[in-house]
Design a protein around this motif. Structure first.
Motif, mmCIF file in Angstrom:
data_model
loop_
_atom_site.group_PDB
_atom_site.id
_atom_site.type_symbol
_atom_site.label_atom_id
_atom_site.label_comp_id
_atom_site.label_asym_id
_atom_site.label_seq_id
_atom_site.Cartn_x
_atom_site.Cartn_y
_atom_site.Cartn_z
ATOM 1 N N GLN A 84 0.828 -1.209 0.000
ATOM 2 C CA GLN A 84 0.000 0.000 0.000
ATOM 3 C C GLN A 84 0.866 1.264 0.000
ATOM 4 O O GLN A 84 0.507 2.279 -0.614
ATOM 5 C CB GLN A 84 -0.931 -0.005 1.208
ATOM 6 N N ASP A 85 2.009 1.209 0.682
ATOM 7 C CA ASP A 85 2.943 2.337 0.646
ATOM 8 C C ASP A 85 3.498 2.539 -0.762
ATOM 9 O O ASP A 85 3.604 3.667 -1.251
ATOM 10 C CB ASP A 85 4.111 2.099 1.614
ATOM 11 N N LEU A 86 3.843 1.436 -1.409
ATOM 12 C CA LEU A 86 4.386 1.523 -2.760
ATOM 13 C C LEU A 86 3.372 2.128 -3.724
ATOM 14 O O LEU A 86 3.744 2.864 -4.643
ATOM 15 C CB LEU A 86 4.807 0.131 -3.233
ATOM 16 N N ALA A 87 2.101 1.827 -3.505
ATOM 17 C CA ALA A 87 1.041 2.339 -4.382
ATOM 18 C C ALA A 87 0.973 3.869 -4.369
ATOM 19 O O ALA A 87 0.487 4.480 -5.325
ATOM 20 C CB ALA A 87 -0.303 1.754 -3.968
ATOM 21 N N LYS A 88 1.489 4.484 -3.308
ATOM 22 C CA LYS A 88 1.423 5.941 -3.174
ATOM 23 C C LYS A 88 2.739 6.627 -3.546
ATOM 24 O O LYS A 88 2.864 7.850 -3.373
ATOM 25 C CB LYS A 88 1.058 6.303 -1.729
ATOM 26 N N THR A 89 3.710 5.869 -4.043
ATOM 27 C CA THR A 89 5.053 6.404 -4.258
ATOM 28 C C THR A 89 5.338 6.658 -5.738
ATOM 29 O O THR A 89 5.273 5.734 -6.538
ATOM 30 C CB THR A 89 6.110 5.427 -3.710
ATOM 31 N N PRO A 90 5.677 7.888 -6.111
ATOM 32 C CA PRO A 90 6.030 8.166 -7.507
ATOM 33 C C PRO A 90 7.415 7.630 -7.840
ATOM 34 O O PRO A 90 8.283 7.535 -6.967
ATOM 35 C CB PRO A 90 5.996 9.697 -7.579
ATOM 36 N N TRP A 91 7.640 7.320 -9.110
ATOM 37 C CA TRP A 91 8.934 6.753 -9.501
ATOM 38 C C TRP A 91 10.077 7.716 -9.239
ATOM 39 O O TRP A 91 11.220 7.288 -8.995
ATOM 40 C CB TRP A 91 8.913 6.324 -10.966
ATOM 41 N N GLU A 92 9.808 8.996 -9.264
ATOM 42 C CA GLU A 92 10.869 9.967 -8.999
ATOM 43 C C GLU A 92 11.474 9.785 -7.611
ATOM 44 O O GLU A 92 12.656 10.091 -7.399
ATOM 45 C CB GLU A 92 10.323 11.396 -9.141
ATOM 46 N N ASP A 93 10.672 9.279 -6.659
ATOM 47 C CA ASP A 93 11.196 9.035 -5.316
ATOM 48 C C ASP A 93 12.153 7.843 -5.299
ATOM 49 O O ASP A 93 13.142 7.836 -4.564
ATOM 50 C CB ASP A 93 10.046 8.788 -4.331
ATOM 51 N N TRP A 94 11.861 6.823 -6.107
ATOM 52 C CA TRP A 94 12.797 5.690 -6.207
ATOM 53 C C TRP A 94 14.124 6.191 -6.765
ATOM 54 O O TRP A 94 15.186 5.854 -6.249
ATOM 55 C CB TRP A 94 12.251 4.602 -7.131
ATOM 56 N N TYR A 95 14.038 6.991 -7.815
ATOM 57 C CA TYR A 95 15.248 7.510 -8.436
ATOM 58 C C TYR A 95 16.007 8.419 -7.472
ATOM 59 O O TYR A 95 17.238 8.338 -7.370
ATOM 60 C CB TYR A 95 14.923 8.280 -9.719
ATOM 61 N N ARG A 96 15.300 9.269 -6.764
ATOM 62 C CA ARG A 96 15.939 10.187 -5.815
ATOM 63 C C ARG A 96 16.778 9.420 -4.799
ATOM 64 O O ARG A 96 17.915 9.790 -4.490
ATOM 65 C CB ARG A 96 14.854 10.991 -5.089
#
Length: 244
Positions: A58-70
């Motif tokens: 559920q946390d992942l569902a709210k996370t934009p890909w830019e945050d993974w990259y950051r």
């Protein structure tokens, strides 16, 4: 909670940094042994836990890909501030993030395992619409030939995150011509997650004049925890050492 991994390195190899990135819905568990192997050899290592991972789908569902990259870019920059050269390493989605860092920063090289740039499931292209009617689908984790091993992936895959992953793939593919660093790709001959089209796109668009693809004959997708892991660890370390 799944933790990130850091090692300052030791000896002459401490001058070489390796930023390590896990995959989509996974965790640092999948890259822990590789990171530890590099740290034991003497390399400086930084492997972050990406935003939205290591908690709940559920946390992942709210996370934009830019945050993974950051998060992964920050790991690279931390090493770049104290090392003479830095390599980026990733598996699956981590491969895409590694390639994106390599497109935007002066990395010494790229080493990726079954890098994801395209989808095998044609329904993935509709994730931007499906996310409104379907919250999650069955997990994609633990695709390994070796039995009794778990990468600590989520038990469900959020459709909203698949949409974000699609955007990351598209963005990274556009940037591939800017990846000019030497690139080492480990590719499982049988992979139930990442299709061969990902490797074809990489070969067609990457700007590097030095691209080597190493086949993995005895592993599935999560090859870093599978039968060919020792081969990945040894050949990547040799690839990094050549900077000295």
């Amino acid at each position: 909670m799944v933790q990130s991994f850091r090692s300052p390195g030791h000896g002459e190899l401490a001058r070489i940094g390796v930023a390590v990135c896990h995959g989509f819905t996974g965790s640092p568990v999948s890259m822990q042994s590789w990171s530890e192997s590099l740290a034991e050899a003497g390399f400086a290592v930084n492997m972050p836990l990406l935003a939205g991972h290591g908690t709940s789908w559920q946390d992942l569902a709210k996370t934009p890909w830019e945050d993974w990259y950051r998060d992964f870019e920050a790991a690279y920059l931390e090493l770049a501030a104290r090392c003479d050269s830095v390599y980026v390493v990733g598996m699956s989605m981590g491969g895409a993030l590694s390639l994106r860092v390599a497109a935007l920063h002066p990395v010494a090289g790229v080493a990726v395992v079954n890098p994801g740039l395209t989808f095998g499931d044609p329904k993935a292209k509709y994730a931007g619409l499906l996310k409104y009617v379907l919250k999650s689908v069955p997990a994609i984790g633990n695709d390994m030939k070796l039995q009794g091993v778990s990468e600590g992936a989520y038990t469900r895959t959020p459709v909203a995150a698949v949409h974000q992953l699609s955007q990351l793939f598209s963005n990274t593919i556009e940037l591939l011509p800017r990846v000019t660093a030497p690139t080492l790709v480990f590719r499982s001959t049988v992979d139930h997650v990442v299709p061969d089209s990902s490797i074809e796109v990489l070969k067609e668009r990457i700007g590097s004049s030095e691209l080597r693809i190493v086949p993995l004959e005895n592993s599935y997708h999560v090859a870093t925890m599978d039968n060919d892991a020792p081969l990945i660890f040894s050949q990547s370390a040799d690839f990094f050492r050549r900077t000295l």
